[in-house]
Each structure stands twice: as C-alpha cells, then as structure tokens.
Design a protein around this motif. Structure first.
Motif: not given
Length: 82
Positions: A5-9, A27, A29-33
């Motif tokens: 939650f502190e990184t994007d990957c 990998n 990868i966090k994609k909030e959009e």
C-alpha cells in the motif's frame, strides 16, 4: 521493506519449478484509475455487494460477494465485517 500500500508495485515469486529465471516473478501493479469489470455482464464495478450468513460475534461470517448489476456471484469468503 515497504508494504504494497506504500508502493505502486509488488513483485512476487511464482512456483519454484519454472526453468527460466525471468519467468519466476510476477509484478502486481496498483492501478487506482481502472475499474474492474464483472466477468458475466462486463459492467464496470465501482461497488461490489455482499451478503453474510453465520453467527458473527466471536466467529467470522461466510460472505457472498456479487455484482450489483447482474447479481451473479463473484466470490465466497470469510468476513469479519458487520
């Protein structure tokens, strides 16, 4: 080490029986959009409904997660919510 939650990957290791060194990691990868789609009706999911059954209080309840558009089941799990 930073949490997901502190990184994007997040890089995770796959099963050890894969021969190539390149194929051993995945990998995440966090994609909030982006919004997930229902696999049944293909509607964008900004919300997911759930229904619980079980005693609650000291024990977790069984939760059924479903699409708010077509109401088909997306998953079943244990929940401590509510």
């Amino acid at each position: 080490m930073l949490s997901f939650f502190e990184t994007d990957c997040l890089r995770v290791m796959l099963a050890g029986d894969i021969d190539s060194e390149e194929g051993r990691y995945l990998n995440i990868i966090k994609k909030e959009e982006l919004k997930p789609k229902c696999p049944y009706c293909e509607s964008d999911l900004s919300d997911i409904f759930f229904k619980q059954k079980g005693p609650g209080l000291l024990f977790s309840k069984t939760a059924v997660y479903f699409c708010p558009h077509c109401r088909k089941v997306l998953g079943i799990g244990r929940s401590n919510i509510g």
